[in-house]
Design a protein around this motif. Structure first.
Motif, PDB file in Angstrom:
ATOM      1  N   SER A   1      -0.512  -6.700   1.701  1.00 54.09           N
ATOM      2  CA  SER A   1      -1.193  -5.934   2.002  1.00 54.09           C
ATOM      3  C   SER A   1      -2.475  -5.700   3.300  1.00 54.09           C
ATOM      4  O   SER A   1      -2.760  -7.239   3.295  1.00 54.09           O
TER       5      SER A   1
ATOM      6  N   ARG B   1      -7.220  -1.037  -4.883  1.00 47.87           N
ATOM      7  CA  ARG B   1      -6.432  -0.620  -6.311  1.00 47.87           C
ATOM      8  C   ARG B   1      -5.138  -1.503  -6.488  1.00 47.87           C
ATOM      9  O   ARG B   1      -4.950  -1.571  -7.976  1.00 47.87           O
TER      10      ARG B   1
ATOM     11  N   ASP C   1      -6.828  -1.900   0.935  1.00 51.41           N
ATOM     12  CA  ASP C   1      -6.408  -1.352   0.178  1.00 51.41           C
ATOM     13  C   ASP C   1      -6.786  -2.254  -1.950  1.00 51.41           C
ATOM     14  O   ASP C   1      -6.227  -2.184  -2.619  1.00 51.41           O
TER      15      ASP C   1
ATOM     16  N   GLU D   1       0.871  -1.774   0.166  1.00 52.82           N
ATOM     17  CA  GLU D   1      -0.122  -0.231   0.295  1.00 52.82           C
ATOM     18  C   GLU D   1       0.653   0.997  -0.299  1.00 52.82           C
ATOM     19  O   GLU D   1       0.408   2.410  -0.584  1.00 52.82           O
TER      20      GLU D   1
END
Ligand code: ADP
Ligand code: MG
Length: 654
Positions: free
Chosen positions: A563, A570, A567, A536
């Protein structure tokens, strides 16, 4: 041009103090501090009085105000008469209103209308009904009321306590029917209609685009005149014949672009953009051959020792007859090397920023190539370019700069794009992994090492004071979970140590734990696994770049993004999208231009009005206008451009 704030009616020392804290020191500063948004008090007409619509009414108060202090929130009710009907108004948390509003008074009240209850749930009440300012600016300056600012600004304009000169040349104002600079600011602060605001914004967008391009264009070398380069085409052709492969279409285009630049009467300023592995290296070498054929030198600057060495080896192989020198911080006999550069023992010098030192002098430097340009500051780049007599410069970048940004900062004609890759590689399997599933990764690493492959693990920081995942903590984790050799590399290690580590890593199947310093150019064909911790923290382009370190020879490869859930949207773009440019566009939207141009360059890309994604058209127009303007021989001295030139000198300092 400016007046101090204490000369303005209604601004006391306390307010002035608060304004200073918001970095507002003069009347001019205050005028440039435009409203963040507006509240619309345009009076609704009867037809707008619909169920659940938001209305603003100019109404007569027809009952006393009733406070109800016993509900969950304090409320006040009263009746108004408007459009020949009586409506009940309810408003919350305005205890003081009962002192200010009396039966029989006219007020302006704004809220949501409920038809069946004949009721208005009010959010705003304005007592000063004579004030015909129906659009109210909201400034959001800490501890200063919008009312005080609006009054001060009105008196600044009224008493002419500020001078705002027109700085855009009249020809453009006329051509695009722009409002003047002073009118634009007046409209923003005291709009009579929303179209006033639109016109003001349209003008100020153009102004920002105009000054952006003025800066960009003047940074370019197009105004540096030189004679067209008289290279020896046969020398170049015979070199091209020795290249062991045929150039791709895009590579040929890029070479053509460069040679077209060489034939012009001003210096080249070109960006070659191409993803990792797209074959920029050989394109640059063909450019270098042109200056070599005319007995000039070329220089190639790379961001790290490692990359400079790699480049040196590649060029030695591709052009064994060329005299190539290597100058980095660890060049053994530096003094001799520097002498030899000056006496033209070398046609091409490859190096790191060691090249910019004053004592490095060239004999006849005709071309500067800068690899991964955004890794260098503007000053570093310019120091090297200044050593060349012709100022021709070729930038190479594997960071896909979004089209919009590239066009804006280099200009349409100065960007060559290499999209097509010479060897189609197997796509890299990209997987999103949360921290509780790390065992999947460790199993995979064991498997890959058994196949004699190499593994990278990347973390965002070196030590623990910044983030959870750092070299220290992840090293501990890896040694705990893996029965494999683990090497470490990061920017705080000595260069020599870094290179020794890289060598050891290359020599046997193992894991390399690193910071993002491995993001550019490192090329180990048997690297098949990339694990990125705290993904991230990175931009999508950067992650794509890191992912490009594996699968470089067609071996099936995997990239793990570690992560937390937040996040995921994305990061999942990465598993779907393998086009660096597309990812870069997302970065530009989400993270802004800093990722692409380096911090010192993106500083001037902060705008109040211009949106670099949306306003491409305006930027393109401004670019053309500025180019034409600067081509006028008397631009600096013409009286017409007096204020513009003054503004340039004071503000953008070019
Ligand atoms: P970049 O610097 O753009 O990341 P390189 O110039 O290092 O890419 O090229 C990547 C690889 O592709 C190199 O091994 C190079 O020899 C090879 N290559 C470059 N151009 C071609 C081509 N036209 N055909 C085949 N292979 C090529
Ligand atoms: Mg390269």
């Amino acid at each position: 041009m400016e007046t101090k704030l204490n000369q303005i009616k209604g601004l006391g020392p306390k307010t002035i103090y608060k304004l200073r804290q918001a970095n507002i020191w003069s009347t001019y500063d205050l005028i440039l501090h435009v409203p963040k948004s507006y509240k619309d008090f345009s009076i609704s007409n009867p037809s707008e009085l619909k169920h659940e619509s938001r209305v603003t009414l100019h109404a007569l108060v027809t009952s006393p105000l009733m406070n109800n202090p016993y509900g969950k929130v304090f409320s006040t009710t009263f009746d108004i008469k408007v459009f020949d009907q009586v409506i009940k108004v309810i408003i919350f948390n305005r205890k003081y209103l009962s002192k200010q509003i009396k039966e029989g008074q006219m007020i302006i009240v704004q809220g949501v209308y409920h038809l069946y209850r004949q009721q208005l749930l009010a959010t705003e009440i304005k007592l000063n009904v004579d004030d015909n300012q129906s659009i109210q600016p909201l400034y959001k300056i800490k501890d200063v009321s919008d009312y005080v600012i609006s009054k001060a600004i009105a008196s600044i304009f009224q008493d002419e306590k500020v001078q705002i000169f027109e700085i855009i040349p009249e020809e453009f104002i006329k051509r695009y029917k722009l409002v003047s600079r002073v009118e634009a600011y007046r409209n923003l602060h005291m709009p009579k209609s929303f179209s006033d605001i639109e016109q003001a914004v349209r003008r100020l967008k153009y102004e920002e685009a105009f000054f952006l391009e003025l800066k960009v264009v003047s940074d370019q070398s197009i105004f540096i005149k030189r004679k067209p380069k008289t290279y020896d085409i046969n020398y170049i052709k015979s070199f091209i014949q020795t290249i062991p492969y045929e150039l791709t279409f895009d590579q040929k285009q890029a070479v053509n672009d460069i040679y077209r630049d060489f034939k012009k009467d001003h210096a080249m300023f070109r960006l070659i953009q191409g993803d990792v592995g797209s074959g920029k290296t050989v394109v640059a070498l063909i450019a270098i051959m042109a200056v070599v054929s005319m007995h000039e030198q070329a220089v190639f600057m790379a961001p790290t020792n490692l990359l400079a060495n790699q480049q040196y080896e590649t060029y030695k192989k591709l052009a064994p007859k060329l005299n190539i020198g290597l100058l980095t911080q660890k060049t053994p006999n530096k003094t001799q090397m520097i002498k030899d550069i000056k006496s033209h023992q070398y046609d091409l010098i490859i190096g790191t920023h060691a090249l910019i030192e004053d004592y490095v002098e060239f004999s006849n430097l005709g071309l500067v190539v800068i690899d991964e340009q955004h890794k260098f500051g503007v000053d570093t780049r310019n120091q090297l370019i200044d050593k060349s007599h012709s100022k021709d410069v070729l930038y190479l970048t594997a960071t896909p700069i979004p089209r919009t940004l590239a066009m804006m900062t280099f200009g349409q004609q100065n960007v060559s794009l290499i999209k097509e890759k010479p060897q189609q590689k197997a796509p890299i399997d990209t997987q999103y992994v949360t921290k509780d599933k790390l065992s999947v990764i460790f199993n995979h690493i064991h498997k890959e090492i058994k196949l004699n492959h190499h593994v990278y693990v990347v973390v965002p920081a070196i030590t623990s004071d910044k983030v959870d995942d750092n070299i220290e903590s992840v090293y501990e984790l890896l040694t705990h979970k893996l029965d494999i050799d683990i090497y470490m590399i990061h920017g705080q290690m000595k260069k020599q140590q870094q290179e020794d580590t890289m060598q050891k890593f290359k020599d046997k199947p193992s894991v390399l734990l690193a910071t993002t310093m491995i993001e550019v150019g490192i090329d180990i064909p048997t690297a098949t696994t990339m694990v990125i911790f705290s993904a991230e923290f990175f931009g999508l382009s950067q992650l794509h770049q890191l992912r490009g370190r594996v699968g470089r020879s067609g071996l099936a490869s995997t990239c793990y993004l570690v992560s937390e859930k937040s996040d995921i949207d994305r990061l999942e773009l990465l598993s779907r999208i393998d086009d660096g440019f597309e990812l870069a566009n997302y970065d530009l939207k989400i993270r802004g231009p800093g990722d692409f141009l380096g911090k010192d360059q993106s500083g001037y890309l902060k705008f109040h009005f211009l949106d670099i994604m949306q306003d491409q058209k305006i930027i393109n127009i401004a670019q053309k206008d500025v180019l034409n303007l600067l081509k006028q021989k008397d631009f600096k001295t013409n009286y017409k451009y007096k204020y513009l030139n003054r503004y340039i000198k004071e503000t953008i300092k070019i």
